[in-house]
Design a protein around this motif. Sequence first.
Motif, PDB file in Angstrom:
ATOM      1  N   LEU A 131      26.410  37.943  43.364  1.00  0.00           N
ATOM      2  CA  LEU A 131      25.513  37.466  42.318  1.00  0.00           C
ATOM      3  C   LEU A 131      24.092  37.946  42.597  1.00  0.00           C
TER       4      LEU A 131
ATOM      5  N   LYS B  70      19.760  31.642  44.386  1.00  0.00           N
ATOM      6  CA  LYS B  70      21.048  32.069  44.952  1.00  0.00           C
ATOM      7  C   LYS B  70      21.268  31.485  46.349  1.00  0.00           C
TER       8      LYS B  70
ATOM      9  N   VAL C  48      31.893  26.264  40.177  1.00  0.00           N
ATOM     10  CA  VAL C  48      30.884  26.204  39.123  1.00  0.00           C
ATOM     11  C   VAL C  48      31.550  26.023  37.759  1.00  0.00           C
TER      12      VAL C  48
ATOM     13  N   LEU D  98      28.896  35.260  36.630  1.00  0.00           N
ATOM     14  CA  LEU D  98      29.949  34.352  37.100  1.00  0.00           C
ATOM     15  C   LEU D  98      31.285  34.654  36.428  1.00  0.00           C
TER      16      LEU D  98
ATOM     17  N   ALA E 294      34.474  28.790  38.083  1.00  0.00           N
ATOM     18  CA  ALA E 294      34.265  29.937  38.966  1.00  0.00           C
ATOM     19  C   ALA E 294      34.175  29.478  40.417  1.00  0.00           C
TER      20      ALA E 294
ATOM     21  N   VAL F 279      32.694  30.573  43.987  1.00  0.00           N
ATOM     22  CA  VAL F 279      31.719  31.444  44.640  1.00  0.00           C
ATOM     23  C   VAL F 279      31.809  31.238  46.147  1.00  0.00           C
TER      24      VAL F 279
ATOM     25  N   VAL G 156      31.164  35.981  43.590  1.00  0.00           N
ATOM     26  CA  VAL G 156      32.268  35.373  42.852  1.00  0.00           C
ATOM     27  C   VAL G 156      33.594  35.853  43.438  1.00  0.00           C
TER      28      VAL G 156
END
Length: 205
Positions: A39, A54, A64, A140, A163, A165, A171
Amino acid sequence: MKQLWLGLIVVLVLFLSACSNENSPPDVDALVYENAKPLSDFTLNDQRGELVTKQQFLGQWNLVFLGYTSCPDICPLTLAKLNAVYKNLQADYPLQVWFLSVDPKRDTPAKRKQYIDYFNPDFLAVSGEHKHLFPVVRELGLIYAISDSSESEYAVDHSASVAMVDQNGAVRAIFKPEFKQGSVPLINATTLTEEFKKIADYYKN
């Protein structure tokens, strides 16, 4: 002698098969990226009005989910499921759950805090201006659409997927909802929990 060689071959095949299975990517229904998608940095705000970048993804696994506090069904039902997932995983996996509000106009920090505290005060309820929000959502692998309506009450279209991460802010997977006739699309908490473990164990640092 033939029997001895045959026995050794069987043992060798079983050993290689076990090794192969151990090193095989997890067999799951989730969309898993073999090469995680990093990301870009971003600037948003959490439910306390504090800056979120981030960096908040780093050092833990993250789930997420997109939504908005006025959502009538998918959002509250999904957050309840994610709370169950969180409780099942947190003892063995460092985990942060994110509720990413895609309705910044109505979802003030105070409103997001009141909303997320109902499910779990440890969750992050993050939002920001669309110009900052949309690029994050796109990276994402999720999506949302909101109208320019001047009405005070309006609906927001958004992904029902979740999602995943990783600890490096990339991701790793997308958990898709189940579609059942007559019901809204929702994740399956049991399936997500089981698949999360397989993915996290396989791709752990």
